[in-house]
Design a protein around this motif. Sequence first.
Motif, PDB file in Angstrom:
ATOM      1  N   HIS A 103      -8.508   8.186  -1.856  1.00 50.01           N
ATOM      2  CA  HIS A 103      -7.319   8.686  -2.552  1.00 50.01           C
ATOM      3  C   HIS A 103      -6.180   9.023  -1.592  1.00 50.01           C
ATOM      4  O   HIS A 103      -5.222   9.689  -1.977  1.00 50.01           O
ATOM      5  N   CYS A 104      -6.292   8.581  -0.354  1.00 52.49           N
ATOM      6  CA  CYS A 104      -5.269   8.901   0.647  1.00 52.49           C
ATOM      7  C   CYS A 104      -3.960   8.178   0.300  1.00 52.49           C
ATOM      8  O   CYS A 104      -3.935   6.954   0.144  1.00 52.49           O
ATOM      9  N   LYS A 105      -2.906   8.953   0.197  1.00 47.89           N
ATOM     10  CA  LYS A 105      -1.613   8.365  -0.196  1.00 47.89           C
ATOM     11  C   LYS A 105      -1.081   7.417   0.881  1.00 47.89           C
ATOM     12  O   LYS A 105      -0.488   6.382   0.581  1.00 47.89           O
TER      13      LYS A 105
ATOM     14  N   ARG B 251      -2.871   5.580   2.838  1.00 50.26           N
ATOM     15  CA  ARG B 251      -3.623   4.332   2.699  1.00 50.26           C
ATOM     16  C   ARG B 251      -3.039   3.487   1.572  1.00 50.26           C
ATOM     17  O   ARG B 251      -2.830   2.284   1.712  1.00 50.26           O
ATOM     18  N   GLN B 252      -2.745   4.157   0.452  1.00 52.13           N
ATOM     19  CA  GLN B 252      -2.220   3.402  -0.689  1.00 52.13           C
ATOM     20  C   GLN B 252      -0.844   2.816  -0.353  1.00 52.13           C
ATOM     21  O   GLN B 252      -0.557   1.659  -0.659  1.00 52.13           O
TER      22      GLN B 252
ATOM     23  N   GLY C 291      -0.973  -0.251   1.582  1.00 51.71           N
ATOM     24  CA  GLY C 291      -1.636  -1.380   0.926  1.00 51.71           C
ATOM     25  C   GLY C 291      -3.079  -1.561   1.335  1.00 51.71           C
ATOM     26  O   GLY C 291      -3.579  -2.673   1.393  1.00 51.71           O
ATOM     27  N   GLY C 292      -3.774  -0.492   1.611  1.00 51.44           N
ATOM     28  CA  GLY C 292      -5.209  -0.628   1.859  1.00 51.44           C
ATOM     29  C   GLY C 292      -5.674   0.135   3.078  1.00 51.44           C
ATOM     30  O   GLY C 292      -6.586   0.933   3.011  1.00 51.44           O
TER      31      GLY C 292
ATOM     32  N   GLU D 272     -12.264  -0.282   1.966  1.00 49.71           N
ATOM     33  CA  GLU D 272     -12.682  -1.059   0.804  1.00 49.71           C
ATOM     34  C   GLU D 272     -13.900  -0.392   0.212  1.00 49.71           C
ATOM     35  O   GLU D 272     -14.523   0.443   0.851  1.00 49.71           O
TER      36      GLU D 272
ATOM     37  N   ASP E  72     -15.637   3.024  -6.133  1.00 48.24           N
ATOM     38  CA  ASP E  72     -16.139   3.278  -4.777  1.00 48.24           C
ATOM     39  C   ASP E  72     -17.641   3.508  -4.826  1.00 48.24           C
ATOM     40  O   ASP E  72     -18.148   4.156  -5.742  1.00 48.24           O
TER      41      ASP E  72
ATOM     42  N   SER F 103      -7.535   0.792 -11.882  1.00 48.33           N
ATOM     43  CA  SER F 103      -6.825   1.833 -11.123  1.00 48.33           C
ATOM     44  C   SER F 103      -7.816   2.918 -10.693  1.00 48.33           C
ATOM     45  O   SER F 103      -8.982   2.913 -11.102  1.00 48.33           O
ATOM     46  N   LEU F 104      -7.322   3.860  -9.898  1.00 47.65           N
ATOM     47  CA  LEU F 104      -8.197   4.941  -9.444  1.00 47.65           C
ATOM     48  C   LEU F 104      -8.303   6.067 -10.470  1.00 47.65           C
ATOM     49  O   LEU F 104      -9.063   7.011 -10.276  1.00 47.65           O
TER      50      LEU F 104
END
Length: 477
Positions: free
Chosen positions: A193-195, A197-198, A201-202, A206, A391, A409-410
């Motif tokens: 959920h790290c912003k 990282r989002q 784009g990744g 994974e 996950d 989506s998460l």
Amino acid sequence: MVSSSLLRLGAKAAGEAVGVGGWSYAKIVEHLSPAVSKFSPVVAERGSGSYVWTTDGRKHLDFACGIGVLSTGHCHPRVVAAVQEQAAQIIMAQQNIFPASRPMVDLLQRLETVMPSQLTSHFFCNSGSEAVENAVKIARNYTGKQNIIAFDGAYHGRTYGAMALTTSKTVYRQTFGPFPSGVVNAPYPYCLHCKARQAAGGLGYEVAPNTPPLGKAYDQRQCCGGPLESLEWMFKTHSAPSETAAIIIEPILGEGGFLTPPPGFLSALRALCDKHDMLLIFDEVQCGVARTGKWWGHQHLTDAQPDMLLFAKGIASGVPFAGVSAKPHLYDKMSPGMMGGTYGGSALGCAAAAATLDVISGEGLLQNAADRGQQLAAGLLRLSEKYPIVDVRGRGLMMAAEFGGADGSLAARPHTAADVTHAAGLRGLLLLGAGARETVRFLPPLNVSESEMEEGLGLFEQSLEDVFGGGGDVRSA
Ligand SMILES: Cc1ncc(COP(=O)(O)O)c(C=O)c1O
């Protein structure tokens, strides 16, 4: 939305709930504190290995294991024999009256073979919460400093000091304050959920990054560095190093959602503690005692050693037992009487703990935990192709699946994890949720067999179908 098949199963099972001794289930729970959550309307009768039988005649595959306590399964014959023999010798050799008992010496000798080598001084107590409380006492006494850094999402127990360090869910704390002061919370890395990282784009995360050899190698996972930066900032804004006694961390977060911090994180904490004369406490109450396929969870992640390691749960296969293992010099400023407890280090508990460690070593349970963990992770990954699992994470037999939205989506529908664990319970698979997000955790016995694991995965798949099948929730492949 829970599917209609699940509702039908629920109605059937509720009608089947049977009490005991002439008391209905409803009457039994009338006499129990309603503030303790009760996951299923069944009364336990007996357990053996990976299974529990309840008074309504049903058999359950136990992948909750007393919240990770039943490391050797239910009623392992060697543990039962050790407890029975000890009960006939001496049940309680009170620690102030007798410094040790014969089974305590057996346990000390076994701990010497499994503990990080510098942790040679052991304090025994009865629960994880007590271990946490005593670690805080040791840290404050030794450093002469007051504040303790704990992590968001951590669970350290339900007594006041431990509760003050706990933020895995508000329900554990709400209305109970004020809490003891001197606690500062830092962010625990939640890479999924790290912003940052989002936004990037990744950023090297994974599904299943924590389960080598499956998926992307954990070691390649990149971290945005945010959690460590926050810690440095906290030293400037919340608690100066000169006031900070210790950092306490679950090397693999348990109740908070089975999170593994990114590579280098625990080593960085060690370096910070060394730099600022703070102590590093690893709370291994849930992730320790071979649960992850190594004796201690931190051994997957770092060579750095803690100043104290806390254990409980799996150490004694269900007999209440816990401890703080510390570097001996941490007691330099203590005098006799400053720590203790009536039941700490009971002969019965020591015998159960020594037998548990013997079973784990003698029956190859470290390897079994690693192998069955791979089997579990592979099965969950397979299910993530059909159901909205975003996950699969963990180590060994401390494994979790987090749900997301039907659209990939998460954002999971609220209560998804509770619906899934409920559906699993009705199908005879005991499972628990974890954390404030929609995550289901798996804590099978360390001696679970390959076929039991397949059975568990099959029941889990059926439970997913109960919850997601037929509605609009099944992810289109
Ligand atoms: C990491 C951790 N620390 C401490 C505790 C508290 O242990 P206990 O319930 O034995 O007091 C728990 C319990 O779940 C835990 O998971």
